[in-house]
Design a protein around this motif. Structure first.
Motif, mmCIF file in Angstrom:
data_model
loop_
_atom_site.group_PDB
_atom_site.id
_atom_site.type_symbol
_atom_site.label_atom_id
_atom_site.label_comp_id
_atom_site.label_asym_id
_atom_site.label_seq_id
_atom_site.Cartn_x
_atom_site.Cartn_y
_atom_site.Cartn_z
ATOM 1 N N SER A 28 5.027 -4.054 -5.317
ATOM 2 C CA SER A 28 5.800 -3.000 -5.979
ATOM 3 C C SER A 28 4.951 -2.031 -6.781
ATOM 4 O O SER A 28 5.314 -0.864 -6.937
ATOM 5 C CB SER A 28 6.853 -3.613 -6.904
ATOM 6 O OG SER A 28 7.776 -4.349 -6.146
ATOM 7 N N ARG A 29 3.825 -2.484 -7.297
ATOM 8 C CA ARG A 29 3.007 -1.586 -8.125
ATOM 9 C C ARG A 29 1.760 -1.080 -7.400
ATOM 10 O O ARG A 29 0.903 -0.431 -8.024
ATOM 11 C CB ARG A 29 2.651 -2.245 -9.438
ATOM 12 C CG ARG A 29 1.726 -3.404 -9.356
ATOM 13 C CD ARG A 29 1.314 -3.887 -10.759
ATOM 14 N NE ARG A 29 0.388 -4.977 -10.614
ATOM 15 C CZ ARG A 29 0.703 -6.258 -10.759
ATOM 16 N NH1 ARG A 29 1.914 -6.602 -11.093
ATOM 17 N NH2 ARG A 29 -0.200 -7.189 -10.585
ATOM 18 N N ALA A 30 1.667 -1.348 -6.108
ATOM 19 C CA ALA A 30 0.511 -0.855 -5.339
ATOM 20 C C ALA A 30 0.418 0.661 -5.482
ATOM 21 O O ALA A 30 1.419 1.363 -5.383
ATOM 22 C CB ALA A 30 0.661 -1.243 -3.873
ATOM 23 N N ASP A 31 -0.805 1.143 -5.718
ATOM 24 C CA ASP A 31 -0.984 2.581 -5.944
ATOM 25 C C ASP A 31 -1.538 3.323 -4.730
ATOM 26 O O ASP A 31 -1.828 4.509 -4.803
ATOM 27 C CB ASP A 31 -1.859 2.824 -7.173
ATOM 28 C CG ASP A 31 -3.239 2.201 -7.049
ATOM 29 O OD1 ASP A 31 -3.518 1.546 -6.029
ATOM 30 O OD2 ASP A 31 -4.034 2.365 -7.993
ATOM 31 N N SER A 32 -1.663 2.624 -3.614
ATOM 32 C CA SER A 32 -2.086 3.270 -2.378
ATOM 33 C C SER A 32 -1.543 2.478 -1.196
ATOM 34 O O SER A 32 -1.143 1.312 -1.347
ATOM 35 C CB SER A 32 -3.616 3.342 -2.282
ATOM 36 O OG SER A 32 -4.154 2.051 -2.058
ATOM 37 N N ILE A 33 -1.540 3.113 -0.050
ATOM 38 C CA ILE A 33 -1.072 2.444 1.160
ATOM 39 C C ILE A 33 -1.945 1.231 1.454
ATOM 40 O O ILE A 33 -1.448 0.157 1.798
ATOM 41 C CB ILE A 33 -1.044 3.429 2.344
ATOM 42 C CG1 ILE A 33 0.053 4.466 2.104
ATOM 43 C CG2 ILE A 33 -0.839 2.709 3.669
ATOM 44 C CD1 ILE A 33 0.072 5.618 3.084
ATOM 45 N N THR A 34 -3.248 1.387 1.288
ATOM 46 C CA THR A 34 -4.170 0.283 1.562
ATOM 47 C C THR A 34 -3.883 -0.911 0.667
ATOM 48 O O THR A 34 -3.830 -2.061 1.141
ATOM 49 C CB THR A 34 -5.628 0.741 1.375
ATOM 50 O OG1 THR A 34 -5.869 1.844 2.249
ATOM 51 C CG2 THR A 34 -6.603 -0.375 1.663
ATOM 52 N N VAL A 35 -3.688 -0.669 -0.605
ATOM 53 C CA VAL A 35 -3.405 -1.751 -1.553
ATOM 54 C C VAL A 35 -2.063 -2.400 -1.221
ATOM 55 O O VAL A 35 -1.925 -3.629 -1.272
ATOM 56 C CB VAL A 35 -3.447 -1.232 -3.007
ATOM 57 C CG1 VAL A 35 -2.956 -2.286 -3.988
ATOM 58 C CG2 VAL A 35 -4.850 -0.776 -3.366
ATOM 59 N N ALA A 36 -1.070 -1.601 -0.849
ATOM 60 C CA ALA A 36 0.245 -2.142 -0.501
ATOM 61 C C ALA A 36 0.165 -3.037 0.734
ATOM 62 O O ALA A 36 0.714 -4.146 0.746
ATOM 63 C CB ALA A 36 1.237 -1.008 -0.264
ATOM 64 N N ARG A 75 7.936 0.145 -0.624
ATOM 65 C CA ARG A 75 6.781 0.700 -1.341
ATOM 66 C C ARG A 75 6.037 1.711 -0.484
ATOM 67 O O ARG A 75 5.607 2.754 -0.977
ATOM 68 C CB ARG A 75 5.838 -0.426 -1.788
ATOM 69 C CG ARG A 75 4.741 0.059 -2.695
ATOM 70 C CD ARG A 75 5.325 0.639 -3.964
ATOM 71 N NE ARG A 75 4.285 1.214 -4.786
ATOM 72 C CZ ARG A 75 4.485 2.145 -5.682
ATOM 73 N NH1 ARG A 75 5.712 2.597 -5.915
ATOM 74 N NH2 ARG A 75 3.489 2.628 -6.387
ATOM 75 N N LEU A 76 5.884 1.406 0.797
ATOM 76 C CA LEU A 76 5.192 2.338 1.687
ATOM 77 C C LEU A 76 5.942 3.664 1.793
ATOM 78 O O LEU A 76 5.315 4.722 1.819
ATOM 79 C CB LEU A 76 4.998 1.709 3.072
ATOM 80 C CG LEU A 76 3.972 0.578 3.142
ATOM 81 C CD1 LEU A 76 3.976 -0.045 4.530
ATOM 82 C CD2 LEU A 76 2.574 1.058 2.760
ATOM 83 N N LYS A 77 7.267 3.610 1.852
ATOM 84 C CA LYS A 77 8.050 4.853 1.890
ATOM 85 C C LYS A 77 7.777 5.713 0.667
ATOM 86 O O LYS A 77 7.631 6.926 0.762
ATOM 87 C CB LYS A 77 9.549 4.539 1.991
ATOM 88 C CG LYS A 77 9.966 4.077 3.360
ATOM 89 C CD LYS A 77 11.464 3.760 3.377
ATOM 90 C CE LYS A 77 11.848 3.121 4.682
ATOM 91 N NZ LYS A 77 13.268 2.730 4.696
ATOM 92 N N ILE A 78 7.701 5.077 -0.481
ATOM 93 C CA ILE A 78 7.435 5.807 -1.726
ATOM 94 C C ILE A 78 6.029 6.401 -1.699
ATOM 95 O O ILE A 78 5.831 7.575 -2.050
ATOM 96 C CB ILE A 78 7.607 4.882 -2.951
ATOM 97 C CG1 ILE A 78 9.090 4.537 -3.122
ATOM 98 C CG2 ILE A 78 7.033 5.504 -4.215
ATOM 99 C CD1 ILE A 78 9.355 3.404 -4.104
ATOM 100 N N LEU A 79 5.056 5.598 -1.283
ATOM 101 C CA LEU A 79 3.672 6.074 -1.270
ATOM 102 C C LEU A 79 3.458 7.203 -0.248
ATOM 103 O O LEU A 79 2.707 8.134 -0.523
ATOM 104 C CB LEU A 79 2.719 4.911 -0.979
ATOM 105 C CG LEU A 79 2.622 3.859 -2.088
ATOM 106 C CD1 LEU A 79 1.880 2.633 -1.586
ATOM 107 C CD2 LEU A 79 1.936 4.440 -3.318
ATOM 108 N N ILE A 80 4.122 7.116 0.868
ATOM 109 C CA ILE A 80 3.977 8.155 1.896
ATOM 110 C C ILE A 80 4.618 9.456 1.427
ATOM 111 O O ILE A 80 4.115 10.543 1.724
ATOM 112 C CB ILE A 80 4.577 7.676 3.239
ATOM 113 C CG1 ILE A 80 3.692 6.585 3.821
ATOM 114 C CG2 ILE A 80 4.754 8.822 4.220
ATOM 115 C CD1 ILE A 80 4.271 5.848 4.994
ATOM 116 N N ALA A 81 5.694 9.350 0.657
ATOM 117 C CA ALA A 81 6.392 10.547 0.179
ATOM 118 C C ALA A 81 5.598 11.301 -0.890
ATOM 119 O O ALA A 81 5.852 12.478 -1.139
ATOM 120 C CB ALA A 81 7.762 10.154 -0.377
ATOM 121 N N CYS A 82 4.654 10.645 -1.525
ATOM 122 C CA CYS A 82 3.881 11.268 -2.635
ATOM 123 C C CYS A 82 2.871 12.266 -2.122
ATOM 124 O O CYS A 82 2.245 12.220 -1.192
ATOM 125 C CB CYS A 82 3.182 10.205 -3.464
ATOM 126 S SG CYS A 82 4.336 9.208 -4.410
#
Length: 82
Positions: A28-36, A75-82
């Motif tokens: 949930s708190r991953a700050d990048s796609i790689t970390v997620a 989480r990936l959806k959120i990170l991709i939208a950024c």
């Protein structure tokens, strides 16, 4: 079964629930796609270990896989939208 419901599953001991909750938090708190994706892979290994050790039956393991996969996809959806 929702994310928090499975983490409160009485079939899981307190340590296992705590570790599962920590893995969900990492996703949930991953700050990048790689970390997620890395956190998701660790969670998958966690479930595989529980299943292999006989802590979880096949159905319970599948439910837990789905919980982690759902969290990862959100989480990936959120990170991709950024």
């Amino acid at each position: 079964m929702g994310r928090m419901a499975i983490m409160k599953d009485p079939a899981l001991d307190a340590t296992t629930r705590c570790n599962g909750g920590r893995l969900l938090a990492q996703i949930s708190r991953a700050d990048s796609i790689t970390v997620a994706v890395k956190a998701g892979a660790i969670a998958e290994g966690f479930v595989l270990g529980l299943e292999t050790a006989g802590v979880l039956g096949t159905g319970d393991a599948e439910n837990l896989y789905l919980v982690f996969e759902s969290a990862l996809q959100q989480r990936l959806k959120i990170l991709i939208a950024c």
